[in-house]
Design a protein around this motif. Structure first.
Motif, PDB file in Angstrom:
ATOM      1  N   ARG A 190     -43.711 -24.406   7.962  1.00  0.00           N
ATOM      2  CA  ARG A 190     -45.111 -24.318   8.362  1.00  0.00           C
ATOM      3  C   ARG A 190     -45.264 -24.308   9.873  1.00  0.00           C
ATOM      4  O   ARG A 190     -45.948 -25.158  10.450  1.00  0.00           O
ATOM      5  N   PHE A 191     -44.607 -23.381  10.549  1.00  0.00           N
ATOM      6  CA  PHE A 191     -44.754 -23.261  11.995  1.00  0.00           C
ATOM      7  C   PHE A 191     -46.092 -22.625  12.314  1.00  0.00           C
ATOM      8  O   PHE A 191     -46.602 -21.821  11.551  1.00  0.00           O
ATOM      9  N   LEU A 192     -46.625 -22.967  13.468  1.00  0.00           N
ATOM     10  CA  LEU A 192     -47.837 -22.300  13.911  1.00  0.00           C
ATOM     11  C   LEU A 192     -47.488 -20.889  14.378  1.00  0.00           C
ATOM     12  O   LEU A 192     -46.329 -20.579  14.653  1.00  0.00           O
ATOM     13  N   TYR A 193     -48.509 -20.075  14.476  1.00  0.00           N
ATOM     14  CA  TYR A 193     -48.290 -18.645  14.670  1.00  0.00           C
ATOM     15  C   TYR A 193     -47.568 -18.301  15.974  1.00  0.00           C
ATOM     16  O   TYR A 193     -46.575 -17.583  15.984  1.00  0.00           O
ATOM     17  N   ILE A 203     -49.140 -11.282   5.850  1.00  0.00           N
ATOM     18  CA  ILE A 203     -49.878 -12.510   5.535  1.00  0.00           C
ATOM     19  C   ILE A 203     -51.191 -12.151   4.859  1.00  0.00           C
ATOM     20  O   ILE A 203     -51.597 -12.752   3.873  1.00  0.00           O
ATOM     21  N   GLU A 204     -51.836 -11.119   5.399  1.00  0.00           N
ATOM     22  CA  GLU A 204     -53.191 -10.816   4.954  1.00  0.00           C
ATOM     23  C   GLU A 204     -53.220 -10.058   3.637  1.00  0.00           C
ATOM     24  O   GLU A 204     -54.023 -10.347   2.763  1.00  0.00           O
ATOM     25  N   LYS A 205     -52.326  -9.072   3.488  1.00  0.00           N
ATOM     26  CA  LYS A 205     -52.443  -8.185   2.334  1.00  0.00           C
ATOM     27  C   LYS A 205     -51.200  -8.149   1.466  1.00  0.00           C
ATOM     28  O   LYS A 205     -51.146  -7.384   0.502  1.00  0.00           O
ATOM     29  N   GLY A 206     -50.186  -8.910   1.812  1.00  0.00           N
ATOM     30  CA  GLY A 206     -48.993  -8.954   0.975  1.00  0.00           C
ATOM     31  C   GLY A 206     -47.923  -7.956   1.414  1.00  0.00           C
ATOM     32  O   GLY A 206     -48.175  -7.028   2.171  1.00  0.00           O
ATOM     33  N   LEU A 218     -57.356 -16.030   2.000  1.00  0.00           N
ATOM     34  CA  LEU A 218     -57.071 -14.657   1.604  1.00  0.00           C
ATOM     35  C   LEU A 218     -56.290 -14.634   0.306  1.00  0.00           C
ATOM     36  O   LEU A 218     -55.317 -15.376   0.151  1.00  0.00           O
ATOM     37  N   GLU A 245     -55.059 -17.872  -1.724  1.00  0.00           N
ATOM     38  CA  GLU A 245     -54.113 -18.886  -1.246  1.00  0.00           C
ATOM     39  C   GLU A 245     -54.856 -20.133  -0.802  1.00  0.00           C
ATOM     40  O   GLU A 245     -55.960 -20.064  -0.290  1.00  0.00           O
ATOM     41  N   ASP A 276     -55.997 -26.515   9.964  1.00  0.00           N
ATOM     42  CA  ASP A 276     -55.074 -25.936  10.944  1.00  0.00           C
ATOM     43  C   ASP A 276     -54.899 -24.437  10.747  1.00  0.00           C
ATOM     44  O   ASP A 276     -54.247 -23.776  11.547  1.00  0.00           O
ATOM     45  N   ASP A 289     -53.516 -22.878   7.932  1.00  0.00           N
ATOM     46  CA  ASP A 289     -52.314 -22.474   7.195  1.00  0.00           C
ATOM     47  C   ASP A 289     -52.572 -21.319   6.237  1.00  0.00           C
ATOM     48  O   ASP A 289     -51.675 -20.568   5.897  1.00  0.00           O
ATOM     49  N   SER A 340     -55.354 -19.103   6.449  1.00  0.00           N
ATOM     50  CA  SER A 340     -56.184 -18.002   6.938  1.00  0.00           C
ATOM     51  C   SER A 340     -55.289 -17.025   7.676  1.00  0.00           C
ATOM     52  O   SER A 340     -54.134 -17.290   7.944  1.00  0.00           O
ATOM     53  N   ARG A 341     -55.870 -15.914   8.014  1.00  0.00           N
ATOM     54  CA  ARG A 341     -55.114 -14.875   8.681  1.00  0.00           C
ATOM     55  C   ARG A 341     -54.626 -15.377  10.040  1.00  0.00           C
ATOM     56  O   ARG A 341     -55.361 -16.007  10.781  1.00  0.00           O
ATOM     57  N   VAL A 342     -53.401 -15.069  10.357  1.00  0.00           N
ATOM     58  CA  VAL A 342     -52.729 -15.491  11.593  1.00  0.00           C
ATOM     59  C   VAL A 342     -53.193 -16.845  12.119  1.00  0.00           C
ATOM     60  O   VAL A 342     -53.423 -17.031  13.316  1.00  0.00           O
ATOM     61  N   ASN A 343     -53.299 -17.806  11.179  1.00  0.00           N
ATOM     62  CA  ASN A 343     -53.508 -19.203  11.552  1.00  0.00           C
ATOM     63  C   ASN A 343     -54.726 -19.501  12.426  1.00  0.00           C
ATOM     64  O   ASN A 343     -54.659 -20.300  13.343  1.00  0.00           O
ATOM     65  N   ARG A 386     -53.944  -7.067  -6.292  1.00  0.00           N
ATOM     66  CA  ARG A 386     -52.803  -7.905  -6.646  1.00  0.00           C
ATOM     67  C   ARG A 386     -52.346  -7.667  -8.080  1.00  0.00           C
ATOM     68  O   ARG A 386     -51.500  -8.397  -8.592  1.00  0.00           O
TER      69      ARG A 386
END
Lengths: 211, 438
Positions: free
Chosen positions: A73-76, A129-132, B87, B90, B127, B129, B131-134, B191
């Protein structure tokens, strides 16, 4: 060489139009307009062979980093930083390998195309991340295909000469095509395929009898 | 070549992304309305104010400070935790029940959920986790919508919902979206969820797709996706019209779920609805939208009536409503049950000239139905003939028919079964329907 720069600047509207065309008429999504455009110019610097090699390596590292770091769970931003560190190490290793197998051309590649490739990988990871996975891979392949096509078009001598001789026609032609594309409401090519069953099924007896 | 041109002509009735954006979204969806639609919390607030049914929000946590001061005891027995900008489902946890006298909840699979676990999960959402790009997000605690029993057999581990496209205050097209094993319990078509087209007139599913391909059954099962009757259909259509009037989005998709106790509940609204609904319905949107453009309909009831009349199935339903009898065609799909209840599917010919149904010896032998219960002599073109009668159970058009039928030599005939007058007393026959059914 100023002539080369002028050709490239004049090619910008052409490449942008090709990308807009492939989105509106064909239906190739890619990552917007800027990413395929800049990848095309990165390919111009590196050449298509090394460009693809560098891209695939960066992409593999990117996916690897994401899979490994996901559980922690690293930040972006730290995650992207780790990705860039690994890319730097990999490129250094490749330079070293290139000297050993006597491929000196590779070592002459400047840093900017490599940085540009990293933009694409960032887009890839964001899309993932957003769309798979599925969508991210399709979008990336589409982007690369458009970039390769544009690369060959820019290197097309006939077009280069034409643009140098008639810059006004090239630019206004591109504007005209884009005005048309901006108002185009017809189906995209991929939509014909997607909806082919519906098209076959559609029946309007009252219309066909009138005509 | 002619065929190709013909198809090109017909394809104009399909709504593509270009036309959707230029002809419908830009002119009919104003920026302010889109901004509301994109914000789930705001949408819900507005809809709730006007008394439309939305899922109850138990609590919202915006920041770590709010999390520290949050009293977990106020949460009810069952609820859903979700990130506001999550999204693809999740970060959603569905809590089914609460342990007696303890601050501890239970998930569907029986795992315990403690307060520290909830705090940890909420921190994760805040934080970003999920959502899109955190990007940091907000945590919502919401009422758990209980799946309606009428739809339960069709959904895999998740909540099915109904997407309705509404334009100019009239429902245009609808589809039922079912979560599948492949989609991991979300009703998201991207999906791998199932989208089933709905007949606007009666709320019955007609045709279904998964990943843009037509399917007949729910994957890995024998449950047909056609003919699912959606409960509260009239209310759902009215709700869709009301929602459009309030949100002022001229061209929108509305997602509605059906709760076991409360009935229809609005899940969310969408300013850029997807277009695969056209494949699910095997019907083009553009043509329907063009017919609605410029109409002024005042009342919601009238909007719904128009929608049903314009976009519902053929006159068949009307006939069925008037006579109370369902219409069948010249040929119909039937399922014959064997003595140990196995099914045999075939196409039977409807023969109003015959009184009794008859089936072929070969089929009867296969299904172990050849026990003759009586004999009867029949007069035919070939003279008098003694025929065996067996008892027979079969499904015709979703109704079970328990009858007696002749055994006949039909090996060389096109159909191995004929259905006579005796067994179709509850039906009307349309001689032009299903003539080419295979």
């Amino acid at each position: 060489m100023p002539q080369e720069t002028i050709v490239l600047i004049l090619m910008l509207p052409i490449v942008a139009t090709i990308i807009a065309f492939s989105r509106q008429i064909i239906g190739i999504k890619a990552f917007g307009i800027y990413t395929p455009l800049i990848i095309t110019f990165a390919f111009l610097v590196t050449g298509i062979k090394y460009g693809l090699i560098i891209f695939i390596i960066i992409l593999l590292i990117g996916s690897f980093v994401r899979v490994v770091l996901k559980r922690f769970r690293f930040l972006y931003l730290p995650r992207m930083a780790i990705l860039i560190i690994l890319v730097a190490i990999m490129i250094l290793l490749m330079f070293w390998a290139a000297i050993y197998i006597d491929q000196m051309v590779f070592t002459e590649i400047s840093i900017f195309p490599i940085l540009i490739m990293i933009i694409l990988v960032e887009k890839f990871i964001a899309a993932q991340i957003e769309k798979g996975w599925h969508t991210a891979i399709i979008l990336t392949i589409e982007t690369i295909i458009i970039a390769i096509i544009c690369y060959f078009i820019i290197n097309w001598q006939v077009l280069r000469l034409f643009i140098l001789n008639n810059p006004a026609i090239a630019i206004f032609g591109a504007v005209a095509v884009n005005i048309f594309l901006g108002k185009w409401t017809g189906l995209r090519l991929v939509e014909y395929i997607r909806f082919k069953d519906v098209i076959k099924y559609v029946e309007f007896p009252e219309q066909s009898s009138k005509k | 070549m002619w065929n190709f041109l013909n198809n090109l002509q017909k394809s104009k009735h399909i709504l593509g992304i270009n036309a959707r954006n230029i002809k419908y979204i830009t002119p009919f969806n104003h920026k302010s309305a889109i901004r509301i639609a994109d914000n789930k919390i705001l949408t819900k607030k507005i809809l709730k104010k006007t008394g439309l049914p939305v899922a109850i929000t138990h609590a919202i946590i915006h920041s770590r400070k709010e999390l520290q001061n949050f009293s977990w005891q106020t949460l009810p027995k069952s609820f859903v935790i979700k990130p506001n900008r999550g999204l693809g489902g999740e970060g959603i946890i569905v809590v089914y029940g609460k342990k007696k006298n303890r601050d501890c909840w239970v998930k569907a699979d029986g795992t315990l959920i403690t307060i520290p676990y909830l705090i940890n999960h909420t921190l994760g959402i805040l934080d970003g986790d999920f959502s899109r790009v955190n990007i940091p997000d907000i945590t919502i605690f919401e009422e758990r919508i209980k799946i309606h029993p009428a739809l339960k057999p069709y959904a895999f581990c998740g909540l099915p919902d109904i997407r309705i496209i509404v334009f100019n205050n009239i429902p245009i097209m609808a589809q039922l979206r079912l979560p599948t094993k492949e989609s991991g319990g979300t009703a998201n078509l991207h999906r791998g969820g199932i989208g089933a087209g709905i007949d606007m007139a009666n709320g019955i599913t007609t045709n279904a797709i998964q990943r843009d391909k037509i399917i007949n059954f729910i994957p890995e099962s024998i449950i047909p996706v056609r003919g699912i009757k959606i409960p509260f259909w009239q209310e759902i259509l009215e709700l869709a019209v009301e929602t459009q009037k309030i949100t002022k989005l001229g061209f929108m998709g509305i997602d509605i779920a059906i709760d076991r106790d409360k009935g229809p509940i609005i899940l969310e609204i969408n300013a850029r609805p997807g277009l695969s609904i056209q494949i699910a319905n095997m019907a083009p949107l553009n043509e329907r939208l063009e017919r609605i453009k410029g109409l002024h309909v005042r009342t919601t009831k009238k909007s719904v009536r128009l929608s049903k009349e314009l976009f519902g199935g053929e006159i068949e339903e009307e006939i069925e409503e008037i006579s109370g009898k369902k219409v069948i065609g010249a040929r119909e799909q039937v399922k014959i049950f064997s003595s140990d209840n196995e099914q045999y599917e075939t196409v039977a010919k409807i023969d109003t000239g015959a009184y009794r149904s008859s089936i072929c010896y070969s089929v009867a032998d296969k299904l172990n139905l050849n026990k003759s219960i009586k004999k009867k002599s029949v007069r035919s073109a070939l003279g008098n003939e003694e025929r065996d009668i067996v008892s027979l159970k079969f499904m015709l058009d979703n109704s079970l028919i328990d009858t007696e039928a002749f055994l006949a030599k039909r090996e060389n005939m096109k159909h191995d079964m004929i259905i006579g007058r005796k067994d179709i007393k509850k039906h009307l026959v349309d001689a032009a329907k299903n003539v080419r059914l295979k």
